[in-house]
Write an enzyme that holds these catalytic residues in place. Structure first.
Site, mmCIF file in Angstrom:
data_model
loop_
_atom_site.group_PDB
_atom_site.id
_atom_site.type_symbol
_atom_site.label_atom_id
_atom_site.label_comp_id
_atom_site.label_asym_id
_atom_site.label_seq_id
_atom_site.Cartn_x
_atom_site.Cartn_y
_atom_site.Cartn_z
ATOM 1 N N THR A 122 0.846 -1.210 0.000
ATOM 2 C CA THR A 122 0.000 0.000 0.000
ATOM 3 C C THR A 122 0.876 1.253 0.000
ATOM 4 O O THR A 122 1.908 1.271 0.631
ATOM 5 C CB THR A 122 -0.873 0.019 1.267
ATOM 6 O OG1 THR A 122 -1.620 -1.179 1.310
ATOM 7 C CG2 THR A 122 -1.791 1.208 1.263
ATOM 8 N N VAL A 123 0.401 2.271 -0.687
ATOM 9 C CA VAL A 123 1.103 3.556 -0.647
ATOM 10 C C VAL A 123 0.148 4.627 -0.131
ATOM 11 O O VAL A 123 -1.048 4.597 -0.404
ATOM 12 C CB VAL A 123 1.654 3.988 -2.027
ATOM 13 C CG1 VAL A 123 2.809 3.090 -2.445
ATOM 14 C CG2 VAL A 123 0.574 3.995 -3.105
#
Length: 534
Positions: A353-354
Site C-alpha cells: 500500500t502507498v
C-alpha cells in the site's frame, strides 16, 4: 556500497512551506505532485499525479490494478471517496468450495476483484481538479517511458518479492509479471534504471479517456480475455458496471480533535473505536508502561471486533453508529484490566500500500491511499500493459456464516485507510500510515502522539511503534526502550522485538496553521519517504 546499511542514527526535521506540499513514500512521486502544483494544479491534481507516479516508481506496494480511498478537504468541507472494487458477479463461495478450496488463495486469478484506482483518479479529477487528467498523469508517463533508478527500500522489497515469486509462480498466468518486473531474468538493483513502456501506454490511455479505456475499451478487453484464458472470474461486464462511491466520512472526537476515516467496508473504524475506548481510560503519560498497556488493550479489542463485524455496511451484524457509541466504549473499557488479555469479540447488543498527503495555498488538502494489497498483489500482470492486479479478494471468507463471506458483487473488508484531523471545524490536515493491518494501529499512534504528547509531525512518525498481532502477542520496534518492553512482559504481554521497522507501516503527515496557512510536514523514516514543498 550497501545502501541499506545505516550504522548511525539519523534525524529528519519537520518541513515547512506556504504554497504547497506533497508527502509520500518515494521522492520521485512527491516531485511529480509538486510539478503539477507548479503548473497551476491544486492539491487534488497533485494527489492524482503522485498516486499515478507511485504505480510506476513503487510497484512493490501498489499499481493501476489496485483500489483507492481518499479524504478531500475543500471549501471548508470534508468529502470521502471509496474506490474499492467488488468481487466479480460470476464468483461465489460455493463455486470456490466446489473447486476444493477451504479459504481464498493469496495469488493468481481467483482473489482478483474489480480495480478501483483508475476510476478514483477520474472521479477526483472530474469533481475537484483544475487540470485535465491527461496532463496530470504526464509525470508518471514520463517515468514509465524514460525509466528511473530504484531507491533503496524499493529495491529491497522488489528483490524479496522476486525471490518469493521465482520459487512459487510456475504457471503461465504469472509469466507477464516476470517479463515486466524482471525483464533481464532478475530484479533490478538499487540505483539501476527500470522502465515500463506498457505501463506508460496504459496511463496515457487512462488520461486521454478519463479512465474509460480501462473499464470499457481495449484495456478492459485485454483483462477480460486474460481472465477467460486462465480461469479467472473478473469480466468486462464487471469493469463496465463499476463506479466509485462518494461517501460521508465518519469520526470520533478525541480530546477536542475530530478524527476522520472512511466508513466500512474500510477498517478505519477500528482506529476510531480504539480511540473511543482509550479516551475512557486514564490520562496518558509519556513513556509510561501503564499508558502503553492501555493503548495496546484498547487496540486489540477494537481490532478483534472490527475483524469480526466489518464488511459492506448492509451486511454488518451491528451498526457503525453503535460501534462508535459511548455505550460500546464503556463496555469495552470495562474489559481492560492491569494484565494482558486474550480478546474475544464483542457480544452484540440484542434487538502489502502507498499513502500520500497533499496541500495547496488555497486550503485544499487530500489524504489518499492506494494499494495492490500484498506487495505486488495477485502476481498477475496483463501482458504488455503494466497492469498489476490486486489480490484484495484474499480477505473474503468462504464460510457462509461469516459477515465477510464471498458473494457476487460484494466488497470485502478493506485494509487501506486515509485519515484526516480537524479541530473546531477547521482542517488540521491529512495523515496516514500504510501497511496492511498495521494501518489502524498506525493511525491510533499518530493521533495519540500528536494530541497527547504534542509531537511535531516528523517526531510523531519517528516514535517507535508497536503492533498487536493476535492474542497476547505484540511486536515492537527495536528502538522501543527496553524498560518498557520488560514492563509489558511483566503485565502478561508476549512481546517480540522486531529486527527492523519494515512491518510497522509507512506514514505521512501534513498539518496546516489555520491562521497563517503555513504547512508543516513529516515523512516516513522507515522507507524512501520524501516531502516536496513549495
Amino acid at each position: 556500497m550497501d545502501y541499506l546499511y545505516h550504522p548511525f542514527p539519523g534525524k529528519r526535521n519537520t518541513v515547512f512551506a506556504k504554497k504547497g506540499m506533497v508527502a509520500t513514500s518515494q521522492p520521485l512521486a512527491a516531485q511529480a505532485g509538486l510539478d503539477i502544483l507548479k503548473k497551476g494544479g491544486n492539491a487534488i491534481d497533485a494527489a492524482i499525479a503522485t498516486a499515478a507516479a507511485l504505480t510506476v516508481v513503487e510497484p512493490t506496494s501498489n499499481g493501476i490494478g489496485g483500489d483507492a480511498f481518499a479524504l478531500v478537504w475543500t471549501k471548508g468541507k470534508l468529502h470521502g471517496l471509496n474506490a474499492s472494487g467488488p468481487a466479480p458477479q460470476s464468483i461465489s463461495a460455493e463455486k470456490l468450495r466446489a473447486q476444493g478450496l477451504e479459504k481464498m488463495p493469496v495469488h493468481g486469478v481467483l482473489p482478483i476483484t474489480v480495480p478501483g484506482v483508475p476510476a478514483a483518479w477520474a472521479a477526483l479529477s472530474e469533481r475537484f481538479g483544475k487540470l485535465p487528467l491527461k496532463e496530470v498523469l504526464e509525470p508518471a508517463i514520463q517515468y514509465a517511458e524514460e525509466g528511473y533508478p530504484l531507491s533503496p527500500i524499493l529495491g529491497k522489497y522488489w528483490k524479496v518479492a522476486y525471490k518469493k515469486f521465482k520459487a512459487s509462480f510456475t504457471t503461465e498466468e504469472f509469466n507477464a509479471w516476470f517479463e515486466t518486473f524482471a525483464p533481464d531474468g532478475r530484479p533490478p538493483e538499487i540505483g539501476e534504471v527500470w522502465k515500463s513502456p506498457g505501463h506508460a501506454s496504459t496511463l496515457r490511455a487512462i488520461g486521454e479517456t478519463n479512465a474509460k479505456a480501462f473499464y470499457e475499451g481495449d484495456l478492459a478487453e485485454q483483462i477480460d480475455g486474460f481472465m477467460r484464458k486462465h480461469g479467472g472470474y473478473l469480466s468486462k461486464s464487471d469493469l463496465q458496471s463499476y463506479q466509485p462511491q462518494w461517501v460521508d466520512p465518519i469520526s470520533v472526537n478525541y480530546r477536542g480533535y475530530d478524527v476522520w476515516e472512511i466508513p466500512p467496508n474500510g477498517q478505519g473504524m477500528v482506529a476510531l473505536m480504539a480511540l473511543n475506548v482509550f479516551n475512557k481510560l486514564d490520562k496518558p503519560e509519556w513513556q509510561s508502561v501503564h499508558t502503553l498497556h492501555q493503548q495496546i488493550e484498547s487496540m486489540k479489542l477494537a481490532f478483534t471486533d472490527g475483524q469480526a463485524f466489518i464488511t459492506e455496511p448492509d451486511e454488518m451484524p451491528v451498526s457503525v453508529e453503535h460501534l462508535l457509541s459511548e455505550e460500546y466504549a464503556e463496555k469495552r473499557k470495562a474489559v481492560i484490566q492491569d494484565e494482558a488479555t486474550d480478546p474475544e469479540p464483542y457480544e452484540l447488543p440484542k434487538g502489502g500500500t502507498v499513502y500520500l498527503a497533499t496541500a495547496d495555498e488555497e486550503g485544499n488538502m487530500v489524504s489518499f491511499i492506494q494499494s495492490n494489497y500484498m506487495g505486488f498483489g495477485s502476481g498477475v500482470v496483463i501482458p504488455g500493459t503494466g497492469i498489476a492486479l490486486q489480490n484484495r479478494g484474499h480477505d473474503f471468507s468462504l464460510d457462509e456464516s461469516h459477515p465477510n463471506v464471498l458473494k457476487p458483487g460484494k466488497k470485502t473488508y478493506h485494509t487501506i485507510i486515509p485519515g484526516f484531523l480537524t479541530k473546531d471545524g477547521e482542517a488540521v490536515g491529512p495523515f496516514g500510515v500504510m501497511g496492511g493491518y498495521m494501518q489502524p494501529q498506525g493511525h491510533f499512534q499518530v493521533v495519540t502522539n500528536t494530541v497527547d504528547y504534542l509531537l511535531n509531525p516528523q517526531a510523531t512518525l519517528d516514535m517507535p511503534r508497536w503492533q498487536w498481532i493476535k492474542g497476547k502477542t505484540v511486536h515492537v520496534e527495536p528502538e522501543l526502550p527496553n524498560y518498557l518492553v520488560q514492563s509489558l512482559v511483566r503485565k502478561g504481554h508476549d512481546i517480540q522485538v522486531a529486527t527492523d521497522g519494515g512491518s510497522f507501516g509507512r506514514g505521512q503527515i501534513i498539518w496546516r496553521n489555520p491562521e497563517t496557512g503555513v504547512l508543516q510536514g513529516g515523512t516516513e523514516s522507515r522507507t524512501d519517504g520524501a516531502i516536496a514543498a513549495w
